[in-house]
Design an enzyme around this catalytic site. Structure first.
Site, PDB file in Angstrom:
ATOM      1  CG  ASP A 154      -2.941  20.523  49.624  1.00 11.00           C
ATOM      2  OD1 ASP A 154      -3.827  21.332  49.386  1.00 11.00           O
ATOM      3  OD2 ASP A 154      -1.699  20.176  49.314  1.00 11.00           O
TER       4      ASP A 154
ATOM      5  CD  GLU B   5     -12.463   8.838  34.475  1.00 11.04           C
ATOM      6  OE1 GLU B   5     -13.205   9.696  34.795  1.00 11.04           O
ATOM      7  OE2 GLU B   5     -11.308   8.852  34.527  1.00 11.04           O
TER       8      GLU B   5
END
Ligand code: NAG
Ligand code: NAG
Ligand code: NAG
Ligand code: NAG
Ligand code: NAG
Length: 590
Positions: A210, A438
């Site tokens: 968005d 990660e």
């Protein structure tokens, strides 16, 4: 006396630090390689269910579920393996590399939510590990994947050509490459999508999507790797007689190179990695772009953002400094020392932590830079990179320092220690079994998010290789010129469109608002020649300017009062002009 003791102490400290980095690299290197291979099907111990040649992102199948194969991650992982193979460091990898190519040739043909092979499907970011389409909502398409895949396979193709196997290149590799390269040449200029490194969870994606779609964002990393793939794709095509594509790829490569320059934020001295969305644009995206487009033949060229270029060095400093205050594990570390770094300082994914691969990327860029300076026998300090260099020698003057100078020796030594510092940070937060997740926690450094991230292992391997002075194959970055005006390559290019800029700004009497930006019509970032706006509808200031059509343009407003110039805060504003008609842009002074 005191200074002698101090010198002894400091050099002892450096050698201890260096030894510990040496020993970390020596133990972690083989672990990274083993754990990376464990994540590749069909035989990898942690990748059961993955087809031959398929790289899983991580074995983690919940919170977060990364048991998928991403084109970006897989291609970066295989680029590292292909370099090891083609440089004769590990000749056992041939079968796996052939399996990777076969798997990618199948995946390219899988119809998916981004389309079919001929209608955009190549931009699909991820697939199931049995090579079927992943059909849930996701941030798609992501246009760096085809470019990175092409780069990996081209490196293999170039090796085969020099080893008498052009048949395999022409018959097997070229059809796969042509699909990806055509896709890049045709789609690089479609910017109304998210094309970055962010894709980890659905909420994350929707949030970012968005935010970015609103401003029609582009990514520097994507542009840089697209540029590289088109250059080396054109060279390969030429070599194997596929001449019909050469002009098209070369033309689009020049357009992308031009576009890449628009990301430079001259006010803040960094590449604005992703525009808009209230972000600073300081992002590991740019450091990754530099290391993955490293070409030692291009020396310290800034147009292609080479690791030792003044822009890439200054950008590195701005990027690293952005994390000094946002992670508590960085507190108390001197401003000249290495720290943990992550994707971007505003990151909130898993609470926003440092990543192993981004911290290692900083080290890798610096090692690459050192390799080139040593090979070249000199180092340049420019007005752009002076702040970076003054971290290591305060007051260092703009100029060229030959390797015979003490400034060169001391800068190289300090920068090597600084680079090693990033590896030390990673070493400090690597668990005793050598596993690289990660992320590592910003508060206590414990591993977090996905375990055994394949890309983290590849990042360790390439950073360690760079530390050893490894120079990957050249891709043709040397001697390129940036076109003087940028084209998006479309039919609308060449013309111009009237663009009206409206900005709401309250001013004091005698103060005026001006605009300047990245193109001639906006006076190329010149505050002196900036264009004045009228205050007919105060507090809205306006001006209409003819700008090149179908072009991404960056700009800022400035205020001038009594001879003083005040720029708006960063990042640069950006618009992409339409191919025809007119355009109105409404802004509020920032
Ligand atoms: C060329 O490479 C392919 C892929 O590894 C292999 O199958 C083939 O045997 C090679 N051909 C020659 C002549 O070396
Ligand atoms: C330093 O600058 C000179 C002049 O601009 C250039 O010829 C040389 O290649 C540069 N060297 C490096 C290492 O950047
Ligand atoms: C290695 O250590 C990490 C962190 O302690 C842990 O999450 C991971 O499961 C370990 N891996 C193996 C293979 O034991
Ligand atoms: C890189 O530069 C060297 C020396 O100038 C040259 O011999 C070599 O051909 C170049 N490599 C490529 C791939 O351009
Ligand atoms: C992008 O480039 C392609 C290939 O040159 C062209 O067909 C297309 O019109 C361009 N799109 C835009 C928006 O300029």
């Amino acid at each position: 006396m005191l200074s002698i003791v101090l010198v002894l102490f400091v050099s002892l400290w450096y050698s201890v630090a260096q030894t510990s980095v040496d020993s970390y690299v020596a133990t972690e290197g083989p672990i990274a390689k083993t754990n990376l291979l464990a994540n590749i099907g069909p035989d990898g111990s942690k990748s059961q269910g993955a087809k031959a040649g398929i790289v899983i992102a991580s074995p983690s199948n919940s919170d977060p579920n990364y048991l998928f194969t991403w084109t970006r991650d897989s291609s970066l992982v295989f680029k590292a393996l292909i370099d090891q193979y083609t440089f004769g460091q590990d000749t056992s990898l041939r079968t796996l590399i052939d399996e990777f190519v076969t798997a990618q040739s199948i995946i390219q043909q899988v119809t998916n939510p981004s389309g079919t092979v001929s209608t955009g499907g190549l931009g699909e970011p991820k697939f199931n590990i049995d090579m079927t389409a992943f059909t849930d909502a996701w941030g798609r398409p992501q246009r760096d994947g085809p470019a990175l895949r092409a780069t990996a396979i081209i490196n293999y193709a170039n090796y085969l050509l020099t080893n008498d196997n052009s048949t395999h290149v022409t018959n097997t590799l070229w059809p796969v490459l042509k699909l990806d390269l055509d896709y890049v040449a045709q789609n690089w200029n479609q910017t109304t999508h998210v094309s970055c490194l962010n894709r980890r969870t659905l909420t994350d994606i929707h949030h970012r999507f968005d935010l970015w779609e609103e401003v029609s964002s582009s990514s520097f990393f994507t542009a840089a790797v697209q540029h590289r793939s088109l250059r080396e794709g054109a060279a390969l095509a030429m070599q194997i007689g596929q001449t019909s594509v050469v002009d098209g790829y070369t033309t689009q490569a020049a357009n992308v190179l031009c576009f890449m320059q628009s990301f430079w934020n001259s006010g803040g001295s960094y590449m604005t990695a992703n525009t808009g969305g209230g972000r600073s644009g300081k992002d590991a995206n740019t450091v990754l772009a530099s290391i993955h487009t490293f070409d030692a033949n291009a020396s310290c060229d800034s147009a292609t953002f080479q690791p030792c270029s003044d822009r890439a060095l200054e950008n590195l400093k701005v990027y690293v400094d952005a994390f000094r205050s946002v992670y508590s594990i960085n507190s108390g570390i001197a401003s000249t020392n290495a720290v943990a770094t992550g994707r971007y300082p505003e990151d909130s994914y898993f609470n926003g932590n440092p990543w192993y691969l981004t911290t290692l990327a900083v080290a890798e860029q610096l090692y690459d830079a050192i390799t080139v300076w040593n090979a070249q026998g000199s180092l340049n300090v420019t007005s752009v990179s002076q702040l970076f260099f003054s971290t290591f020698q305060s007051g260092v003057a703009v100029g060229t320092y030959p390797s015979s100078s003490s400034t060169f020796t001391s800068l190289i030594s300090s920068i090597k220690s600084f680079a090693d510092g990033f590896v030390s940070v990673v070493a400090q937060y690597t668990p005793s079994n050598g596993s690289l997740a990660e992320q590592y926690s910003k508060t206590d450094g414990t591993p977090t998010s996905a375990v055994d991230l394949t890309w983290s292992y590849a990042a360790a391997l390439t950073a360690f290789a760079a530390r050893d002075g490894f120079v990957p194959a050249s891709w043709g970055a040397a001697g390129l010129t940036v076109p003087s005006t940028c084209s998006t390559g479309g039919s609308g290019s060449g013309g111009s469109v009237p663009v009206t800029f409206n900005v709401q700004a309250t001013t004091v009497f005698g103060e005026n608002i001006y605009i300047t930006g990245s193109v001639d019509a906006l006076q190329n970032w010149s505050p002196d020649n900036a264009i004045i706006l009228n205050a007919d509808n105060y507090p809205t200031w306006s001006v209409t300017i003819n700008l090149p059509a179908s072009t991404t343009i960056q700009y800022k407003y400035i205020r001038k009062f009594n001879g003083a110039v005040t720029w708006e805060s960063d990042p640069n504003r950006q618009i992409t002009t339409p191919s025809s008609g007119s355009f109105i842009q409404n802004d509020v002074w920032r």
